[in-house]
Design an enzyme around this catalytic site. Structure first.
Site, PDB file in Angstrom:
ATOM      1  N   GLU A   1       0.806  -1.228   0.000  1.00 44.22           N
ATOM      2  CA  GLU A   1       0.000   0.000   0.000  1.00 44.22           C
ATOM      3  C   GLU A   1       0.845   1.289   0.000  1.00 44.22           C
ATOM      4  O   GLU A   1       0.677   2.145   0.863  1.00 44.22           O
ATOM      5  CB  GLU A   1      -0.952  -0.004   1.187  1.00 44.22           C
TER       6      GLU A   1
ATOM      7  N   ASP B   1     -12.089 -10.457  -0.090  1.00 43.87           N
ATOM      8  CA  ASP B   1     -13.355 -10.577   0.641  1.00 43.87           C
ATOM      9  C   ASP B   1     -14.324  -9.573   0.033  1.00 43.87           C
ATOM     10  O   ASP B   1     -13.915  -8.596  -0.597  1.00 43.87           O
ATOM     11  CB  ASP B   1     -13.212 -10.414   2.168  1.00 43.87           C
TER      12      ASP B   1
ATOM     13  N   GLU C   1      -6.062 -10.894  -0.985  1.00 46.10           N
ATOM     14  CA  GLU C   1      -6.816 -10.655   0.265  1.00 46.10           C
ATOM     15  C   GLU C   1      -8.319 -10.573  -0.010  1.00 46.10           C
ATOM     16  O   GLU C   1      -9.019  -9.740   0.567  1.00 46.10           O
ATOM     17  CB  GLU C   1      -6.331  -9.364   0.934  1.00 46.10           C
TER      18      GLU C   1
ATOM     19  N   HIS D   1     -10.324  -6.271  -1.651  1.00 47.73           N
ATOM     20  CA  HIS D   1     -11.320  -6.069  -0.589  1.00 47.73           C
ATOM     21  C   HIS D   1     -12.483  -5.322  -1.235  1.00 47.73           C
ATOM     22  O   HIS D   1     -12.438  -4.094  -1.406  1.00 47.73           O
ATOM     23  CB  HIS D   1     -10.721  -5.252   0.561  1.00 47.73           C
TER      24      HIS D   1
ATOM     25  N   ASN E   1       1.968  -5.116  -3.203  1.00 47.28           N
ATOM     26  CA  ASN E   1       0.604  -5.501  -2.838  1.00 47.28           C
ATOM     27  C   ASN E   1      -0.214  -4.255  -2.479  1.00 47.28           C
ATOM     28  O   ASN E   1       0.251  -3.388  -1.722  1.00 47.28           O
ATOM     29  CB  ASN E   1       0.689  -6.437  -1.610  1.00 47.28           C
TER      30      ASN E   1
HETATM   31  O1  LIG Z   1      -6.097  -3.982  16.989  1.00 43.82           O
HETATM   32  C1  LIG Z   1      -5.366  -4.555  15.940  1.00 43.82           C
HETATM   33  C2  LIG Z   1      -6.255  -4.774  14.750  1.00 43.82           C
HETATM   34  O2  LIG Z   1      -6.702  -3.538  14.234  1.00 43.82           O
HETATM   35  C3  LIG Z   1      -5.487  -5.499  13.665  1.00 43.82           C
HETATM   36  O3  LIG Z   1      -6.358  -5.751  12.610  1.00 43.82           O
HETATM   37  C4  LIG Z   1      -5.741  -6.216  11.442  1.00 43.82           C
HETATM   38  C5  LIG Z   1      -5.526  -5.073  10.478  1.00 43.82           C
HETATM   39  O4  LIG Z   1      -4.981  -5.559   9.273  1.00 43.82           O
HETATM   40  C6  LIG Z   1      -5.797  -6.548   8.615  1.00 43.82           C
HETATM   41  O5  LIG Z   1      -5.139  -6.968   7.465  1.00 43.82           O
HETATM   42  C7  LIG Z   1      -4.983  -5.965   6.469  1.00 43.82           C
HETATM   43  C8  LIG Z   1      -6.282  -5.764   5.731  1.00 43.82           C
HETATM   44  O6  LIG Z   1      -6.104  -5.282   4.412  1.00 43.82           O
HETATM   45  C9  LIG Z   1      -4.905  -4.743   3.948  1.00 43.82           C
HETATM   46  O7  LIG Z   1      -5.000  -3.391   4.138  1.00 43.82           O
HETATM   47  C10 LIG Z   1      -3.627  -5.238   4.560  1.00 43.82           C
HETATM   48  O8  LIG Z   1      -2.688  -5.639   3.568  1.00 43.82           O
HETATM   49  C11 LIG Z   1      -3.867  -6.362   5.554  1.00 43.82           C
HETATM   50  O9  LIG Z   1      -2.703  -6.631   6.280  1.00 43.82           O
HETATM   51  C12 LIG Z   1      -5.995  -7.734   9.518  1.00 43.82           C
HETATM   52  O10 LIG Z   1      -6.855  -8.660   8.896  1.00 43.82           O
HETATM   53  C13 LIG Z   1      -6.611  -7.279  10.834  1.00 43.82           C
HETATM   54  O11 LIG Z   1      -6.696  -8.371  11.740  1.00 43.82           O
HETATM   55  O12 LIG Z   1      -5.005  -6.740  14.176  1.00 43.82           O
HETATM   56  C14 LIG Z   1      -4.090  -6.606  15.268  1.00 43.82           C
HETATM   57  C15 LIG Z   1      -4.790  -5.899  16.392  1.00 43.82           C
HETATM   58  O13 LIG Z   1      -3.862  -5.685  17.436  1.00 43.82           O
END
Ligand SMILES: O[C@@H]1[C@@H](O)[C@H](O[C@@H]2CO[C@@H](O[C@@H]3CO[C@@H](O)[C@H](O)[C@H]3O)[C@H](O)[C@H]2O)OC[C@H]1O
Length: 404
Positions: free
Chosen positions: A153, A262, A260, A230, A194
């Protein structure tokens, strides 16, 4: 006169796998030449035995991505003090199952420890810290990852560089520096840029292509572009736009992957939204299917129970192919069909019993599957050669096998 399709003839001759029997998402992806279909996971949910049972189902998941445990705040919380325990747990789970590991991520503006974001840096000291982090993390996982998301990003929506500690202190050169450092630490791992909103044509996609060209202009290795994907139900870019955008990257000599995926909706979910979600998953997966250089697809966790969406996007959720009770949604069938498989059931998860240990190196065993294409061997198969009690791994040709 009965007309048989080419597919029917190939099936009858045993040349094509009959995906109607026990086909999973990864099995179907492999059957059409993709390297994997996989899912993200995270350490907290590994205490959920039923969750881990499906995570270990290699018919559906041939690849795993750690959702958080390889990020900078998890791996280097204090400068030059590295912690790999959580990342190792997931890496070992993947290895025990014979699943590929996509490693995520090395350089991002989020989930950085305060010693990075609040440090007093010069160009030279931050480059040194960046190189030290990448060298240590990539060396630790050397030989275990199919790919690393090296830079995550780096772009704004208009395709310009995002303001971050990296860009402000080092300039755009932080990107080729990161890729060169990762390549030196593990020459064999695939190195990806990515990002999100680069799945369709526009300024940001052009920016991503320019990042690939920038890295190449430094004479540095870059292997792939990761399309986070996403998406939002009903607003997913068309299959043709996604495919042509993938082609714009592969034209630069790199592969692409959906990293990723969803597709979220405004809650509550309805039958109409779930049907549209299935269509949207299908068209997105279809774009990868029709793109030769699209090597694989990763969903950002497989169940709504552990999706990151509700905590990140207020009022939204239900983004995954399985619901919070681990029941397959129409989206599952949409994906499987796009991969060329035939769904035989949509209401339950595949009955696969596996060890829930995340540290054991013993192989998992599949049970309750009378005939399961690709489950026990064949060319390129890296999983365990184990069939359920009473079944024998039988090869129908070099590529496909069944527990019969
Ligand atoms: O409190 C935090 C919590 O906010 C954290 O959440 C993660 C945030 O990153 C998510 O993955 C990203 C989603 O989309 C793209 O932007 C990125 O490339 C990804 O890395 C992840 O799924 C969440 O769990 O988790 C840790 C907690 O301490």
């Amino acid at each position: 006169m009965v007309h048989l399709s080419a597919r029917s003839l190939l099936l009858a001759a045993g040349i094509l796998p009959n995906l109607a029997y026990g086909a999973g998402l990864d099995t179907a992806a492999a059957a059409i030449g993709k390297l994997y279909f996989g899912t993200a996971t995270d350490n907290p949910e590994l205490t959920d035995t039923a969750y881990v049972s499906q995570l270990n189902n290699t018919a559906d998941f041939g690849q795993i991505t750690p959702g958080n445990s390889q990020k900078w705040d998890a791996t280097e919380p204090s400068q030059n003090t590295f912690t790999f325990a959580n990342g190792d747990t997931i890496a070992k789970l993947a290895e025990a199952n014979g699943q590929k590991l996509r490693c995520h991520n090395l350089v991002w503006h989020n989930q950085l420890p305060s010693w990075v974001t609040s440090g007093t840096w010069t160009n030279a000291t931050l480059v040194a810290a960046l190189k030290n982090h990448i060298t240590n993390v990539v060396t630790h996982y050397k030989g275990q990852c199919y790919a690393w998301d090296v830079v995550n990003e780096a772009l704004n929506e208009d395709g310009t560089y995002r303001t971050s500690i990296w860009y402000e202190t080092i300039g755009e050169a932080y990107i080729p520096i990161a890729f060169a450092t990762a390549a030196a630490a593990d020459p064999n791992v695939k190195l990806y840029y990515n990002d999100y909103n680069i799945e369709y044509s526009g300024s940001k996609a052009t920016g991503a292509a320019n990042i690939v060209k920038l890295i190449q202009s430094y004479g540095v290795k870059v292997d792939g572009v990761g399309l986070q994907s996403h998406f939002i139900v009903g607003s997913t870019p068309s299959q043709s736009n996604q495919a042509s955008t993938m082609a714009s990257y592969t034209a630069l000599g790199v592969e692409v992957a959906i990293t990723e995926l969803d597709i979220r909706m405004t809650l509550p979910s309805t039958d109409a939204l779930l049907a549209q979600q299935s269509t949207d998953y299908s068209s997105t997966v279809g774009a990868c299917v029709e793109t030769k250089g699209c090597v694989g697809i990763t969903i950002w966790d497989w169940t709504d129970k552990y999706s990151w969406v509700p905590s990140t996007f207020s009022g939204q959720g239900a983004a995954c192919p399985w619901d919070a009770n681990f029941v397959k949604k129409p989206a599952y069938t949409g994906i499987l069909t796009a991969l060329g498989g035939t769904a035989t059931a949509t209401s339950t998860t595949t009955a696969t019993t596996v060890s829930t240990s995340t540290t054991s190196s013993s192989t998992s065993t599949s049970t309750g599957v009378a005939a399961h294409w690709g489950q026990c061997g064949g060319l390129g198969w890296t999983g365990p050669t184990v069939c359920a009690s009473g079944y024998t791994c039988t090869y129908s040709n070099d590529w496909y096998s069944q527990c019969l």
